[in-house]
Design a protein around this motif. Structure first.
Motif, short mmCIF file in Angstrom:
data_model
loop_
_atom_site.label_atom_id
_atom_site.label_comp_id
_atom_site.label_asym_id
_atom_site.label_seq_id
_atom_site.Cartn_x
_atom_site.Cartn_y
_atom_site.Cartn_z
N ARG A 16 0.82 -1.21 0.00
CA ARG A 16 0.00 0.00 0.00
C ARG A 16 0.86 1.27 0.00
NH1 ARG A 16 -5.37 -0.62 0.74
NH2 ARG A 16 -6.05 -2.78 1.06
N VAL A 48 1.03 4.16 -3.35
CA VAL A 48 0.76 5.61 -3.27
C VAL A 48 2.02 6.45 -3.37
CG1 VAL A 48 -1.36 5.27 -1.95
CG2 VAL A 48 0.80 5.63 -0.73
N GLU A 100 -4.71 -1.60 5.81
CA GLU A 100 -5.27 -0.44 5.09
C GLU A 100 -5.43 0.76 6.02
OE1 GLU A 100 -8.98 -1.31 3.20
OE2 GLU A 100 -9.12 0.68 2.25
N THR A 101 -6.00 0.51 7.20
CA THR A 101 -6.19 1.61 8.15
C THR A 101 -4.84 2.12 8.65
OG1 THR A 101 -8.18 0.43 8.85
CG2 THR A 101 -7.50 2.31 10.19
N GLN A 156 -3.47 4.43 6.00
CA GLN A 156 -4.26 5.67 5.95
C GLN A 156 -3.86 6.63 7.06
OE1 GLN A 156 -8.35 4.50 6.18
NE2 GLN A 156 -8.66 4.46 3.95
N ILE A 157 -3.76 6.09 8.27
CA ILE A 157 -3.44 6.94 9.41
C ILE A 157 -2.00 7.43 9.35
CG2 ILE A 157 -3.19 6.98 11.93
CD1 ILE A 157 -5.61 5.09 12.06
N LEU A 215 -0.33 8.07 6.80
CA LEU A 215 -0.23 9.10 5.76
C LEU A 215 -1.05 10.34 6.12
CD1 LEU A 215 -0.36 6.85 2.58
CD2 LEU A 215 1.65 7.94 3.60
N GLY A 242 -4.31 10.41 7.09
CA GLY A 242 -5.73 10.38 6.69
C GLY A 242 -6.66 10.27 7.88
#
Lengths: 158, 158, 158, 158
Positions: free
Chosen positions: B31, B35, B149-150, B153-154, B156, B158
């Motif tokens: 992941r 990105v 995934e979470t 996200q965090i 980065l 998010g």
């Protein structure tokens, strides 16, 4: 992406560099990139940035090892930048990470990297850099060359 | 090649990891690679190698910061490997080089990187890692998540 | 002067410490000084200064390992202060220089030193410090005590 | 015990030293000890041990900064020995901890400490050490002297 058995060559020199030094560093970087060597440098401007820019033009891989706590001032041409927060202490890591070193001009920081690399038993090639002598020996610990092509050949063991 | 304004995320964990930890690390690496984030790790096996392998499958960029004097034992999936010769001292550089940290399981070395990153004011996300408490506070300094995934996200922001 | 075969004990804790922590650190320092152990610490205020002051009252020897480039902020009670310019990276050297560690309270920096010392295989004694757990084990990696006398006895191998 | 406002002077040189170098280092150490300066050195044999022995004869304070993970090989004359586990990287800490440096003979490691100290803006006094030149300048960055008394006077700012 760098092959995991690539040779790592540090290109060391000052932020405050002459036109000739910048041109040499850029050509050394290009030649390293072309053959798939990984360029190691101090990650800032001058000789460091010129070498990284040269590597980038050939799709090469470069790593800059920065003195500060963050990536402020890092060359935009680096593949990756490692922040150390060690100040001048990062010079140890530049020397340590390289299999061979090419010194282009340079000031006291460069001299420290040359000395550390020599102490670690690494091949050091000099392009217009420091002259080092001790009274008790005539031997020059650096391999002196006049052009980027020869510098890279020797650094790569040629 | 990494964009010079990429986010750097350290994925930290042990050489000696469980299947779940390896799977998490590999997915986190994928992941991050997808990105365009730069993966930082300790450069050896287990969680470190799994994360680097994940990043590589997506064409991502990774840097491993090694404890030893040479690249022996380095993950073959790294874009670049930085040798330090600092032993456990290299943990400081893993924490320092990252903008955020994802801890996957881990032993004492991982705990040291978590603590150093927290001390440096960085966001630390935990996947099945250490529980840290002091008597005088109920606050958990880590952001605990259950999936890759979470975690990404965090990390980065998010 | 320290005997060359002295035991080195790090006393680690925060600049921002409670009265109880300061009293504990001072007594630990006194007891280390009395038996001729060398006190290692981070060299600044709070727990570090209290421990150095304790050692000094008994004619003991202490070394502070400072984060900065100079000795600004160093405890005046130290026998010697080593400047590193490594920021938080100096925590590695505090852990490395000690044969055993006594943690008194502490924040994230202390936690990093505890973890590094554990990783290096050193005995770590805790006085009101971090609680560390992993899901897969009930074992507490620290030796918990409630008073300075016991802390010093255990740190010295008693 | 060292006064907290003492001057710190590094005496640097090789393990493998000549009789003249050992005699110089020992006398430098004695003179530093006599005036209450703190001697910093690399903590091993040769010039390092001779300087520490000199300081000890005058009741002076000395700190050795060791390359290894433990105190094996440390000079028995040191007041305190700091273990780093950084290998050659400890040279950075020798230069950083000193207010001024006296180089006695020396090999590549000494050269690296000279260069690092110069880069950090510190006064470097040379006793039979490296000759450093760059083509574009006649200036010698070291202050060359022939005897220990003058070396110490200059290092202390006299």
């Amino acid at each position: 992406m760098a092959h995991h058995d690539a040779t790592y060559v540090a290109v060391i020199g000052a932020s405050n560099a002459t036109e000739w030094e910048l041109a040499m560093a850029e050509e050394v970087g290009r030649r390293l990139g072309r053959v798939g060597a990984v360029l190691v440098c101090g990650g800032l401007g001058g000789v460091m940035d010129a070498a990284a820019a040269g590597a980038a033009t050939e799709g090469g891989t470069s790593v800059g090892i920065l003195p500060g706590d963050d990536r402020t001032g890092a060359s935009p041409h680096l593949t990756v930048a490692v922040t150390t927060g060690f100040g001048e202490g990062r010079n140890v890591l530049v020397a340590r990470s390289a299999d061979a070193v090419i010194a282009v001009g340079g000031e006291f920081g460069t001299l420290s990297e040359v000395a550390l690399a020599l102490k670690m038993g690494k091949r050091v090639v000099g392009l217009g850099t420091w002259d080092l002598r001790r009274d008790d020996t005539d031997a020059d610990p650096l391999i002196r060359v006049d052009d980027a092509e020869t510098a890279v050949q020797i650094a790569l063991g040629g």
